[in-house]
Write a protein that holds these residues in place. Structure first.
Motif, PDB file in Angstrom:
ATOM      1  N   GLN A   1       0.838  -1.198   0.000  1.00 49.99           N
ATOM      2  CA  GLN A   1       0.000   0.000   0.000  1.00 49.99           C
ATOM      3  C   GLN A   1       0.876   1.252   0.000  1.00 49.99           C
ATOM      4  O   GLN A   1       2.032   1.227   0.445  1.00 49.99           O
ATOM      5  N   ALA A   2       0.319   2.318  -0.486  1.00 51.93           N
ATOM      6  CA  ALA A   2       1.030   3.597  -0.475  1.00 51.93           C
ATOM      7  C   ALA A   2       1.469   3.922   0.949  1.00 51.93           C
ATOM      8  O   ALA A   2       0.711   3.719   1.907  1.00 51.93           O
TER       9      ALA A   2
ATOM     10  N   THR B   1       5.263   2.287  -8.889  1.00 56.84           N
ATOM     11  CA  THR B   1       4.909   0.999  -9.484  1.00 56.84           C
ATOM     12  C   THR B   1       5.664   0.791 -10.791  1.00 56.84           C
ATOM     13  O   THR B   1       5.624   1.633 -11.693  1.00 56.84           O
TER      14      THR B   1
ATOM     15  N   VAL C   1       2.418  -0.588  -6.100  1.00 53.61           N
ATOM     16  CA  VAL C   1       2.013   0.220  -4.954  1.00 53.61           C
ATOM     17  C   VAL C   1       0.567   0.654  -5.162  1.00 53.61           C
ATOM     18  O   VAL C   1       0.258   1.363  -6.126  1.00 53.61           O
ATOM     19  N   SER C   2      -0.293   0.229  -4.284  1.00 51.51           N
ATOM     20  CA  SER C   2      -1.715   0.570  -4.399  1.00 51.51           C
ATOM     21  C   SER C   2      -2.028   1.834  -3.618  1.00 51.51           C
ATOM     22  O   SER C   2      -1.407   2.115  -2.592  1.00 51.51           O
ATOM     23  N   SER C   3      -3.004   2.576  -4.125  1.00 56.58           N
ATOM     24  CA  SER C   3      -3.349   3.846  -3.461  1.00 56.58           C
ATOM     25  C   SER C   3      -4.425   3.634  -2.403  1.00 56.58           C
ATOM     26  O   SER C   3      -4.995   2.579  -2.269  1.00 56.58           O
TER      27      SER C   3
ATOM     28  N   LYS D   1       4.983   5.264  -3.210  1.00 54.62           N
ATOM     29  CA  LYS D   1       3.878   5.968  -3.856  1.00 54.62           C
ATOM     30  C   LYS D   1       3.384   5.144  -5.038  1.00 54.62           C
ATOM     31  O   LYS D   1       4.152   4.352  -5.606  1.00 54.62           O
ATOM     32  N   PRO D   2       2.146   5.329  -5.431  1.00 54.54           N
ATOM     33  CA  PRO D   2       1.651   4.588  -6.603  1.00 54.54           C
ATOM     34  C   PRO D   2       2.519   4.796  -7.837  1.00 54.54           C
ATOM     35  O   PRO D   2       2.672   3.866  -8.644  1.00 54.54           O
ATOM     36  N   GLU D   3       3.122   5.955  -7.971  1.00 52.11           N
ATOM     37  CA  GLU D   3       3.974   6.207  -9.142  1.00 52.11           C
ATOM     38  C   GLU D   3       5.299   5.457  -9.097  1.00 52.11           C
ATOM     39  O   GLU D   3       6.075   5.497 -10.063  1.00 52.11           O
TER      40      GLU D   3
END
Length: 122
Positions: A11-12, A89, A120-122, A85-87
């Motif tokens: 997770q984030a 990923t 990475v999930s938000s 962070k999701p970015e």
């Protein structure tokens, strides 16, 4: 040969530690870099470290969150990733350059591992 591992789903805000196990050549003569490639994007340099285990470099996008380190006794380089962070990923690759010090230009590197997926999930 380079073997990257440690990827996964997080997770984030979470953390992961990637490992790059090096075999078949003298670890101390090679700079090691971490790269990542997100879907539809170019492969980008994330971090690198000299063959002496010094002079770590980080891309601006990960500075302050990622830490690169090496254990010459284990022939392994690590990438500790915090505050993900999701970015972030992407598929993460480690690579070795036939010189003591290298930057994060992908064409400086001669040997590549197979990649490990970080999601990475938000």
């Amino acid at each position: 040969q380079l073997q990257a591992s440690g990827g996964g789903l997080v997770q984030a805000g979470g953390s992961l530690r990637l490992s790059c196990a090096v075999s078949g050549f003298t670890f101390v003569n090679y700079a090691i870099g971490w790269f990542r490639q997100a879907p539809g994007k170019e492969r980008e340099g994330v971090s690198c470290i000299s063959s002496y285990g010094t002079s770590p470099y980080y891309a601006d996008s990960v500075k302050g969150r990622f830490t690169i380190s090496s254990d010459n006794a284990k022939n392994t380089v690590y990438l500790q990733m915090n505050s993900l962070k999701p970015e972030d990923t992407a598929v993460y690759y480690c690579a070795a350059a036939r010189k003591a010090v290298a930057g994060t230009g992908r064409y400086d590197y001669h040997y590549w591992g197979q990649g490990t997926l970080v999601t990475v999930s938000s």
